[in-house]
Design a protein around this motif. Structure first.
Motif, mmCIF file in Angstrom:
data_model
loop_
_atom_site.group_PDB
_atom_site.id
_atom_site.type_symbol
_atom_site.label_atom_id
_atom_site.label_comp_id
_atom_site.label_asym_id
_atom_site.label_seq_id
_atom_site.Cartn_x
_atom_site.Cartn_y
_atom_site.Cartn_z
ATOM 1 N N PRO A 66 0.689 -1.296 0.031
ATOM 2 C CA PRO A 66 -0.138 0.021 -0.016
ATOM 3 C C PRO A 66 0.711 1.172 -0.159
ATOM 4 O O PRO A 66 0.216 2.254 -0.575
ATOM 5 C CB PRO A 66 -0.884 0.019 1.303
ATOM 6 N N VAL A 67 1.892 1.284 0.487
ATOM 7 C CA VAL A 67 2.814 2.475 0.309
ATOM 8 C C VAL A 67 4.207 2.141 -0.474
ATOM 9 O O VAL A 67 4.777 1.035 -0.179
ATOM 10 C CB VAL A 67 3.107 2.970 1.799
ATOM 11 N N LYS A 68 4.729 3.234 -0.925
ATOM 12 C CA LYS A 68 6.021 2.964 -1.517
ATOM 13 C C LYS A 68 7.327 3.438 -0.278
ATOM 14 O O LYS A 68 7.302 4.620 0.153
ATOM 15 C CB LYS A 68 6.583 3.796 -2.560
ATOM 16 N N ASP A 69 7.859 2.276 -0.141
ATOM 17 C CA ASP A 69 9.019 2.494 0.913
ATOM 18 C C ASP A 69 10.314 1.702 0.406
ATOM 19 O O ASP A 69 10.071 0.639 0.171
ATOM 20 C CB ASP A 69 8.623 2.158 2.227
ATOM 21 N N SER A 70 11.445 2.468 0.453
ATOM 22 C CA SER A 70 12.612 1.925 -0.011
ATOM 23 C C SER A 70 12.871 0.640 0.882
ATOM 24 O O SER A 70 13.824 -0.351 0.384
ATOM 25 C CB SER A 70 13.748 2.797 -0.073
ATOM 26 N N TYR A 71 12.581 0.206 2.080
ATOM 27 C CA TYR A 71 12.979 -0.538 2.649
ATOM 28 C C TYR A 71 12.058 -1.787 2.590
ATOM 29 O O TYR A 71 12.419 -3.040 3.153
ATOM 30 C CB TYR A 71 13.214 -0.199 4.237
ATOM 31 N N LYS A 72 11.128 -1.527 1.907
ATOM 32 C CA LYS A 72 10.083 -2.770 1.868
ATOM 33 C C LYS A 72 10.626 -4.044 1.116
ATOM 34 O O LYS A 72 10.484 -5.074 1.386
ATOM 35 C CB LYS A 72 8.800 -2.363 1.237
ATOM 36 N N ALA A 73 11.358 -3.374 -0.114
ATOM 37 C CA ALA A 73 11.813 -4.525 -1.034
ATOM 38 C C ALA A 73 12.741 -5.412 -0.217
ATOM 39 O O ALA A 73 12.822 -6.717 -0.534
ATOM 40 C CB ALA A 73 12.612 -3.838 -2.120
ATOM 41 N N TYR A 74 13.471 -5.145 0.769
ATOM 42 C CA TYR A 74 14.450 -5.888 1.549
ATOM 43 C C TYR A 74 13.983 -7.061 2.205
ATOM 44 O O TYR A 74 14.142 -8.110 2.026
ATOM 45 C CB TYR A 74 15.047 -5.013 2.724
ATOM 46 N N PHE A 75 12.589 -6.793 2.668
ATOM 47 C CA PHE A 75 11.921 -7.913 3.422
ATOM 48 C C PHE A 75 11.215 -8.897 2.392
ATOM 49 O O PHE A 75 11.181 -10.092 2.583
ATOM 50 C CB PHE A 75 10.704 -7.229 4.278
ATOM 51 N N GLY A 76 10.947 -8.277 1.160
ATOM 52 C CA GLY A 76 10.686 -9.167 0.067
ATOM 53 C C GLY A 76 11.725 -10.355 -0.549
ATOM 54 O O GLY A 76 11.128 -11.052 -1.175
ATOM 55 N N ARG A 77 12.760 -9.875 -0.071
ATOM 56 C CA ARG A 77 13.770 -10.575 -0.736
ATOM 57 C C ARG A 77 14.713 -11.849 -0.036
ATOM 58 O O ARG A 77 15.245 -12.790 -0.174
ATOM 59 C CB ARG A 77 15.122 -9.886 -1.344
ATOM 60 N N VAL A 78 14.255 -11.561 1.462
ATOM 61 C CA VAL A 78 14.704 -12.613 2.135
ATOM 62 C C VAL A 78 13.882 -14.033 2.172
ATOM 63 O O VAL A 78 12.811 -14.008 1.782
ATOM 64 C CB VAL A 78 14.628 -12.062 3.689
ATOM 65 N N LYS A 79 14.514 -14.892 2.772
ATOM 66 C CA LYS A 79 14.035 -16.299 2.661
ATOM 67 C C LYS A 79 12.818 -16.037 3.720
ATOM 68 O O LYS A 79 12.848 -15.577 4.704
ATOM 69 C CB LYS A 79 15.106 -17.270 3.268
#
Length: 283
Positions: A66-79
């Motif tokens: 729902p929001v754009k945040d540069s840190y969000k992608a990090y969580f999507g990449r971890v196992k």
């Protein structure tokens, strides 16, 4: 520049350029993203309870955050097995992102995660879908190579297009701006006036100047500038870049426009609207 590139620049001021282009790149309204009632109920509960960890994890699973945040992608990449630990180890980041979501309200959160896909993210297949509907198309490589139509299209996966271009036509494709070997958007056979031509190319619809769009242009131009062939079978092979959009605004002094103006005249970049004339001009 060659005549095809010059004529593509001329389209900028011609009547109905964008109207005609819409047949190839149809920008239609998309349906909203689906959200099941059970997921919506969970989101509502976590939101009301201000359960940041569970809300954040469930939102990560949705197609759109729902929001754009540069840190969000990090969580999507971890196992997945490590996600709970990463979230627990970074409470301030999770709280900060969730507070942004709370600030906008529950209804806005639901609206954003279910909003339709952006049309420009679906542009890729539009050209190939149009091409195979405009001309006879073949999914079998042997049938394509033996086709008798004046213009025929090899309609297959990216890997199959590259395989035919590499193994049969002797192409060596350049590496793209992402350091990966590029695919192809078209492999076409033309039987015209007793001669057979094979045309390979990439197609791009450039919606704006700068950034990612420049990289898209570079990938298309690299094929015609740096691609090469081993002419084992004495074939007539042409490389083209099929380009449309802002790159043909001749009044602009943008970098991509200037690159096209400076193309050597033996490098063919042209609008998709001129493809039919180009195919039938070969002799």
């Amino acid at each position: 520049m060659n005549n095809w590139t010059q004529n593509s620049f001329n389209l900028y001021n011609s009547p109905n350029y964008l109207d005609m282009l819409h047949e190839i790149y149809p920008m239609l309204d998309n349906d909203t993203r689906e959200l099941s009632s059970s997921i919506k109920k969970q989101l509502e509960t976590y939101y009301a309870d201000r359960n940041n960890e569970e809300l954040f994890k469930l939102l990560l699973e949705q197609e759109k955050f729902p929001v754009k945040d540069s840190y969000k992608a990090y969580f999507g990449r971890v196992k997945k097995s490590e996600l709970d630990i990463i979230i627990k180890n970074n409470p301030e980041t999770i709280n900060r992102i969730c507070n942004r979501i709370y600030k906008d309200g529950y209804e806005k959160m639901i609206e954003r995660i279910t909003e339709p896909k952006e049309t420009n993210r679906q542009i890729g297949p539009m050209f190939t879908n149009w091409l195979k509907s405009a001309y006879p198309s073949y999914t079998d490589p042997n049938e394509f190579l033996n086709s008798k139509e004046q213009v025929s299209v090899y309609s297959a996966s990216d890997a199959a297009l590259v395989q035919l271009a590499t193994n049969y036509l002797g192409c060596k494709l350049p590496v793209g701006t992402d350091s990966k070997e590029k695919g192809l958007d078209l492999v076409v056979k033309v039987n015209n006036k007793g001669k057979i031509f094979f045309i390979i190319g990439e197609a791009k619809f450039l919606t704006d100047f700068g950034g990612h769009q420049n990289a898209q242009l570079n990938d298309a131009l690299n094929l015609i500038l740096f691609g090469s062939f081993q002419h084992k079978q004495n074939l007539n092979i042409l490389r083209i870049a099929v380009l449309d959009g802002v790159c043909w605004i001749d009044t602009s002094n943008d970098k991509m426009v200037n690159r096209l103006r400076m193309l050597p005249d033996d490098n063919i970049a042209l609008s998709a609207l001129l493809l039919n004339d180009f195919f039938y001009s070969l002799s």
